[in-house]
Design a protein around this motif. Sequence first.
Motif, PDB file in Angstrom:
ATOM      1  N   PRO A  81      35.136  -8.366  11.585  1.00  0.00           N
ATOM      2  CA  PRO A  81      34.246  -7.727  12.879  1.00  0.00           C
ATOM      3  C   PRO A  81      33.308  -7.853  13.801  1.00  0.00           C
ATOM      4  O   PRO A  81      33.023  -6.365  14.242  1.00  0.00           O
ATOM      5  CB  PRO A  81      32.926  -8.218  12.027  1.00  0.00           C
ATOM      6  N   ILE A  95      30.779  -2.999  12.585  1.00  0.00           N
ATOM      7  CA  ILE A  95      30.533  -2.796  10.990  1.00  0.00           C
ATOM      8  C   ILE A  95      29.678  -2.012  10.971  1.00  0.00           C
ATOM      9  O   ILE A  95      29.028  -0.696  11.576  1.00  0.00           O
ATOM     10  CB  ILE A  95      29.362  -3.713  11.291  1.00  0.00           C
ATOM     11  N   PRO A  96      30.065  -1.006   9.891  1.00  0.00           N
ATOM     12  CA  PRO A  96      29.917   0.733   9.440  1.00  0.00           C
ATOM     13  C   PRO A  96      28.007  -0.042   9.537  1.00  0.00           C
ATOM     14  O   PRO A  96      27.408  -1.213   8.615  1.00  0.00           O
ATOM     15  CB  PRO A  96      30.104   0.494   7.812  1.00  0.00           C
ATOM     16  N   GLU A  97      27.351   1.565   9.923  1.00  0.00           N
ATOM     17  CA  GLU A  97      25.723   1.191  10.067  1.00  0.00           C
ATOM     18  C   GLU A  97      25.230   0.741   8.427  1.00  0.00           C
ATOM     19  O   GLU A  97      24.381   0.908   8.317  1.00  0.00           O
ATOM     20  CB  GLU A  97      25.638   2.970  10.355  1.00  0.00           C
ATOM     21  N   ASP A  98      25.527   1.156   7.561  1.00  0.00           N
ATOM     22  CA  ASP A  98      25.214   0.661   5.984  1.00  0.00           C
ATOM     23  C   ASP A  98      25.293  -0.818   5.493  1.00  0.00           C
ATOM     24  O   ASP A  98      24.648  -0.739   5.174  1.00  0.00           O
ATOM     25  CB  ASP A  98      25.439   1.909   5.295  1.00  0.00           C
ATOM     26  N   LYS A  99      26.168  -1.471   6.407  1.00  0.00           N
ATOM     27  CA  LYS A  99      26.460  -2.514   6.316  1.00  0.00           C
ATOM     28  C   LYS A  99      25.841  -3.780   6.768  1.00  0.00           C
ATOM     29  O   LYS A  99      26.220  -4.667   6.419  1.00  0.00           O
ATOM     30  CB  LYS A  99      27.732  -2.783   5.936  1.00  0.00           C
ATOM     31  N   ASN A 100      25.276  -2.967   8.148  1.00  0.00           N
ATOM     32  CA  ASN A 100      25.024  -3.715   9.345  1.00  0.00           C
ATOM     33  C   ASN A 100      23.236  -4.378   9.178  1.00  0.00           C
ATOM     34  O   ASN A 100      22.163  -3.349   9.161  1.00  0.00           O
ATOM     35  CB  ASN A 100      24.391  -3.310  10.781  1.00  0.00           C
ATOM     36  N   PRO A 101      23.284  -5.996   8.806  1.00  0.00           N
ATOM     37  CA  PRO A 101      21.780  -6.106   8.571  1.00  0.00           C
ATOM     38  C   PRO A 101      20.935  -6.331   9.485  1.00  0.00           C
ATOM     39  O   PRO A 101      19.617  -6.849   9.767  1.00  0.00           O
ATOM     40  CB  PRO A 101      22.062  -7.514   8.106  1.00  0.00           C
TER      41      PRO A 101
END
Length: 71
Positions: free
Chosen positions: A50, A55-61
């Motif tokens: 990563p 990291i895709p925006e929707d997977k980024n905590p």
Amino acid sequence: GKMAQDMTEKELLKMELDQLKKEVKNERQMVSKTGKEIKEYVESMAGEDPLLKGIPEDKNPFKEKGGCTIS
């Protein structure tokens, strides 16, 4: 345990000796061999890294939840 700055010289030396006793049991290998293996491993995993591909925006905590306005 105590912090290092609170220990006597004898306690510090004993701690160092205990650490060296552990390290001497480690199997040693030539850097010329292991360096090549590490490089190959890193390169083989690069597609999944990563830090390299992001990291895709929707997977980024850690993405920003919302902005902050100062007035």
